[in-house]
Design a protein around this motif. Structure first.
Motif, PDB file in Angstrom:
ATOM      1  N   GLY A 173       7.170  -4.628  -2.933  1.00 38.35           N
ATOM      2  CA  GLY A 173       6.465  -3.408  -3.020  1.00 38.35           C
ATOM      3  C   GLY A 173       5.123  -3.184  -3.363  1.00 38.35           C
ATOM      4  N   MET A 174       4.806  -2.314  -4.317  1.00 40.92           N
ATOM      5  CA  MET A 174       3.456  -2.193  -4.719  1.00 40.92           C
ATOM      6  C   MET A 174       3.087  -3.586  -5.491  1.00 40.92           C
ATOM      7  SD  MET A 174       2.757   0.515  -3.440  1.00 40.92           S
ATOM      8  CE  MET A 174       1.175   0.869  -4.372  1.00 40.92           C
ATOM      9  N   ARG A 175       1.680  -3.895  -5.388  1.00 44.79           N
ATOM     10  CA  ARG A 175       1.290  -5.035  -5.737  1.00 44.79           C
ATOM     11  C   ARG A 175       0.607  -4.932  -7.439  1.00 44.79           C
ATOM     12  NH1 ARG A 175       0.313  -8.887  -1.605  1.00 44.79           N
ATOM     13  NH2 ARG A 175       1.921  -8.509  -0.076  1.00 44.79           N
ATOM     14  N   ALA A 176       0.860  -5.822  -8.188  1.00 45.09           N
ATOM     15  CA  ALA A 176       0.310  -5.774  -9.403  1.00 45.09           C
ATOM     16  C   ALA A 176      -1.216  -5.896  -9.223  1.00 45.09           C
ATOM     17  CB  ALA A 176       0.804  -7.138 -10.352  1.00 45.09           C
TER      18      ALA A 176
ATOM     19  N   THR B  44       0.671  -1.123   0.032  1.00 45.33           N
ATOM     20  CA  THR B  44      -0.160   0.071   0.118  1.00 45.33           C
ATOM     21  C   THR B  44       0.986   1.345  -0.226  1.00 45.33           C
ATOM     22  OG1 THR B  44      -0.216  -0.017   2.279  1.00 45.33           O
ATOM     23  CG2 THR B  44      -1.770  -1.188   1.158  1.00 45.33           C
ATOM     24  N   ALA B  45       0.421   2.330  -0.462  1.00 39.94           N
ATOM     25  CA  ALA B  45       1.118   3.531  -0.580  1.00 39.94           C
ATOM     26  C   ALA B  45       1.097   4.102   0.932  1.00 39.94           C
ATOM     27  CB  ALA B  45       0.255   4.484  -1.409  1.00 39.94           C
ATOM     28  N   MET B  46       0.264   3.771   1.837  1.00 43.61           N
ATOM     29  CA  MET B  46       0.271   4.438   3.307  1.00 43.61           C
ATOM     30  C   MET B  46       1.587   3.590   3.955  1.00 43.61           C
ATOM     31  SD  MET B  46      -0.734   6.230   5.505  1.00 43.61           S
ATOM     32  CE  MET B  46      -2.410   6.849   4.775  1.00 43.61           C
ATOM     33  N   GLY B  47       1.820   2.110   3.546  1.00 46.57           N
ATOM     34  CA  GLY B  47       2.972   1.426   4.184  1.00 46.57           C
ATOM     35  C   GLY B  47       4.097   2.086   3.638  1.00 46.57           C
TER      36      GLY B  47
END
Length: 272
Positions: A223-226, A140-143
């Motif tokens: 990192g960010m998920r597909a 998540t961007a928050m993470g």
């Protein structure tokens, strides 16, 4: 005579580096903001019949292995990573500035406690700390924002504490205190004008570090998920197809290189 002769040649070099850095950052920001308006498209739309095809009018950078427009994915990736990085740097800078000033002004156990906390966090590898936070709120961007803020505030704290301690002991600050001016006035008048260039330099380096960390974690699938468009994730997805679609792979590589180079040139020119 030699020092005077060297002085005129130094400033054009600094201005040239700053101009190149600003130009790169502005160009990439224009692509991120205006790219989707000039050539509308969906970064998540798939068309397997177009998988790994070359550039066309609606997809100037070609298509990836799932038939998604690389251009539109790059446009959205250039929004996501810098926004997360800027948000993290803003939070870290505010926390570091506040706590660094507090430690320098108060001293005593407050200073010692904050120094111990910063040293403890500094002992941990930055990416490991971000990974620990991402384990709690994965992909998540928050993470990313929380993890990067925890990593970056230490540098702002240490810089602020070291610089502010000397400034608060200066005769000008002592005179302001004797005249009855409060801490807000002293900070705004005496402290911030002196440390602002240093903090802006640290912010530029911090933004570059955060963007590189986001891309690095995306490259190793942590990192960010597909299917989220993110620079590191785009690179790792396209790496197996570098022979069939080299332009598709080079696009995120060149974008992140240009972005990091631009920020580094801006920070380096300020420091010079």
């Amino acid at each position: 005579m030699s020092a005077a002769a060297n002085q005129p040649t130094r400033r054009p070099t600094v201005l040239g580096a700053r101009g190149i850095g600003a130009g790169l950052v502005v160009a990439l920001a224009a692509v991120a903001i205006l790219g989707g308006l000039v050539i509308p498209g969906d970064p998540l739309a798939q068309s397997l019949t177009k998988a790994l095809l070359g550039p066309e009018v609606t997809a100037p950078l070609g298509y990836d292995h799932l038939g998604r427009s690389v251009f539109h994915r790059l446009v959205h990736a250039l929004r996501l990573s810098p926004l997360i990085a800027l948000a993290a740097v803003a939070a870290a800078g505010a926390a570091g500035l506040l706590l660094g000033t507090l430690a320098a002004a108060r001293g005593g156990w407050i200073d010692r406690a904050l120094v111990i906390l910063s040293d403890a966090l500094l002992a941990l590898p930055g990416l490991l700390l971000v990974l620990i936070v991402l384990a709690m709120v994965p992909g998540t961007a928050m993470g990313f924002w929380a993890g990067l803020s925890l990593v970056l505030w230490v540098e702002f704290f240490r810089l602020t504490r070291a610089a502010t301690r000397e400034l608060l002991a200066s005769p000008a600050v002592e005179a302001s205190r004797l005249l009855g001016f409060g801490p807000v006035y002293i900070f705004r008048t005496h402290v911030w004008p002196e440390i602002a260039p240093m903090m802006l330099t640290a912010a530029a380096f911090g933004t570059a570090t955060a963007i590189m960390a986001i891309a690095a974690l995306g490259f190793v699938h942590t990192g960010m998920r597909a299917p989220t468009p993110e620079l590191g994730l785009m690179m790792v997805e396209l790496l197996p197809y570098w022979r069939e679609a080299p332009l598709a792979l080079l696009s995120p590589v060149i974008a992140i290189f240009a972005l990091l180079l631009g920020l580094t040139l801006l920070a380096g020119s300020r420091e010079t």
